[in-house]
Design an enzyme around this catalytic site. Structure first.
Site, short mmCIF file in Angstrom:
data_model
loop_
_atom_site.label_atom_id
_atom_site.label_comp_id
_atom_site.label_asym_id
_atom_site.label_seq_id
_atom_site.Cartn_x
_atom_site.Cartn_y
_atom_site.Cartn_z
N ASN A 35 0.86 -1.20 0.00
CA ASN A 35 0.00 0.00 0.00
C ASN A 35 0.89 1.25 0.00
OD1 ASN A 35 -2.33 1.49 0.06
ND2 ASN A 35 -2.62 1.32 2.26
N SER A 124 -5.84 1.61 16.96
CA SER A 124 -6.83 2.51 16.38
C SER A 124 -8.00 2.73 17.33
CB SER A 124 -7.36 1.90 15.07
OG SER A 124 -8.51 2.58 14.62
N TYR A 148 -11.22 -5.46 10.53
CA TYR A 148 -10.05 -4.57 10.72
C TYR A 148 -9.94 -4.20 12.20
CZ TYR A 148 -7.74 -0.11 11.31
OH TYR A 148 -6.95 0.91 11.79
N LYS A 152 -7.03 -5.27 15.37
CA LYS A 152 -6.33 -4.35 16.28
C LYS A 152 -6.53 -4.80 17.74
CE LYS A 152 -4.71 -1.49 13.21
NZ LYS A 152 -3.25 -1.42 12.95
C1 WQD Z 1 -14.83 10.07 8.65
C2 WQD Z 1 -16.22 10.68 8.58
C3 WQD Z 1 -17.83 9.25 7.53
C4 WQD Z 1 -15.99 9.42 3.52
C5 WQD Z 1 -11.69 5.04 9.66
C6 WQD Z 1 -11.27 3.80 10.40
C7 WQD Z 1 -10.24 4.17 11.43
C8 WQD Z 1 -9.08 4.87 10.75
C9 WQD Z 1 -9.58 6.12 10.06
C10 WQD Z 1 -7.35 3.39 10.09
C11 WQD Z 1 -17.33 9.68 8.90
C12 WQD Z 1 -17.61 10.52 6.71
C13 WQD Z 1 -16.26 9.58 4.88
C14 WQD Z 1 -16.86 10.00 2.56
C15 WQD Z 1 -18.22 10.86 4.35
N1 WQD Z 1 -8.48 4.01 9.82
N2 WQD Z 1 -17.35 10.30 5.28
N3 WQD Z 1 -17.95 10.70 3.02
O1 WQD Z 1 -14.59 5.93 9.41
O2 WQD Z 1 -13.93 7.71 11.13
O3 WQD Z 1 -12.32 5.93 10.54
O4 WQD Z 1 -10.56 5.69 9.09
O5 WQD Z 1 -6.69 3.44 11.07
O6 WQD Z 1 -9.77 3.00 12.06
O7 WQD Z 1 -12.40 3.30 11.09
O8 WQD Z 1 -12.84 7.69 8.87
O9 WQD Z 1 -12.48 9.18 6.96
O10 WQD Z 1 -13.76 7.01 6.60
O11 WQD Z 1 -14.84 8.89 7.85
O12 WQD Z 1 -19.22 11.50 4.74
O13 WQD Z 1 -16.68 9.87 1.32
O14 WQD Z 1 -16.45 11.12 7.25
O15 WQD Z 1 -19.20 8.90 7.55
O16 WQD Z 1 -18.34 10.37 9.59
P1 WQD Z 1 -13.56 6.81 10.01
P2 WQD Z 1 -13.45 8.17 7.47
#
Ligand code: WQD
Length: 329
Positions: A35, A124, A148, A152
């Protein structure tokens, strides 16, 4: 210290290598580029002016890891080498359990064989499950919604149980919230392959015209404006949190949140990004994404007390640095 950084060519790993080198540590990276790419290693050396040693290796491969440990005396290991896409983990659970859990076992076995007593693990906030925020390290973990997150939890448990058998083993379980941004040089950054899973890279691709519109997953959450609230932390703050953890690491197991303690909604982040960078980010509120929580942000008192570390960079800097990296990568 001489540190092995497993997954050091990745987004958080590469930024942590910069912080390590700039703090005077020496760095050995093992990464299989699943990645990431070798050009990140070149960029880290270029912007720090320091050399690191690099092995293209899969850290689930015990023979490859043993060969690296035979060539170096490590003072510590930082383990970033894991798959991290929540959605993908639901589709490919075996790949996630094999890669994320076996890598922890292989690296920990090598540490035990070679008398390496410091182990920093990239965990995480996902491990908290749907506990209510602010999330404190003392909370009992609740089931996560995806493989995932479970990898962790399992890795944290493995390291905790190994530490019970050896009082000299010093483990930091660092629970990240939402890493965003990039090194101010613009030479490093998130380079997601395909459609970004995470919010910030998606915003950047909409702002640069690569995508028409940002889907906002849910506008009916019980939050400030109905959209999801998260604790966004600048990746360089996160990297510096690792240096602080390594420098103060004592025997035993130390669980620490790395976040800002502040919650920001999707729409607040969109507005901040537009204002800081003078761009437009068209969006459309659509249905909720399965498994998403309404709110997730850190309790940060323990990091300050135990590590003497707090996040310093603002949301504006996160937005500025994400945009700059996108344009120069
Ligand atoms: C953030 C917010 C979505 C995309 C994940 C993993 C976590 C870590 C970080 C690895 C949420 C919203 C997102 C989009 C949106 N990963 N969103 N439109 O889900 O909080 O965390 O990534 O370590 O472990 O769980 O991050 O950036 O995906 O989402 O509205 O196209 O943005 O619903 O509220 P998340 P995210």
């Amino acid at each position: 210290m001489n540190i092995l950084v497993a997954g050091g060519a990745g987004y958080i790993g590469s930024h942590t290598c910069v912080a390590l080198l700039q703090s005077g540590h020496s760095v050995v990276v093992a990464d299989n580029f699943s990645n990431s790419s070798h050009e990140t290693i070149v960029a880290v050396q270029h912007l720090t002016g320091r050399k690191l040693t690099f092995y293209e290796a899969d850290v689930t491969d015990a023979a490859a890891v043993e060969s690296i440990f035979l060539q170096h005396r490590f003072d510590g290991v930082i383990h970033f080498a894991g798959f991290k896409a929540v959605g993908e983990s639901v589709e490919k659970p075996l790949a996630y359990y094999r890669n994320n859990v076996l890598s922890t076992v292989v690296l920990t076995e090598a540490c035990r064989r070679h008398g390496v007593s410091r182990f920093v693990f990239s965990s995480s906030a996902t491990v908290y499950g749907d506990n209510r925020s602010p999330l404190l390290e003392t909370l009992p973990l609740l089931p996560t919604t995806n493989p995932y997150g479970e990898t962790k939890v399992i890795s944290e448990r493995i390291l905790t149980d190994v530490a019970k058998t050896d009082s000299s083993f010093a483990v930091a379980l660092l629970r990240y919230f939402n890493p965003v941004g990039a090194h101010e040089s613009g030479l490093l950054g998130e380079k997601p392959k395909g459609t970004p899973n995470n919010l910030m890279p998606y915003i950047v691709q909409v702002a640069r015209g690569q995508r028409d519109c940002l889907p906002v997953f849910g506008g009916d959450y019980p939050t400030v404006d109905g959209t999801g609230v998260r604790d966004y932390i600048h990746v360089m703050d996160l990297a510096e949190g690792h240096i602080a953890a390594l420098s103060s690491l004592k025997a035993g197991v130390h669980v620490v949140n790395l976040g800002t303690g502040k919650g920001t909604s999707v729409l607040q982040l969109v507005k901040a990004f537009e204002a800081v960078n003078g761009v437009r980010v068209p969006y459309e509120v659509v249905g909720r994404r399965p498994g998403d929580l309404a709110e997730c942000y850190a309790g940060v008192g323990k990091a300050e007390r135990d590590l003497g570390w707090t996040a310093k960079r603002s949301l504006a800097e996160m937005c500025r640095d994400s945009w700059r990296a996108e344009r120069s990568l």
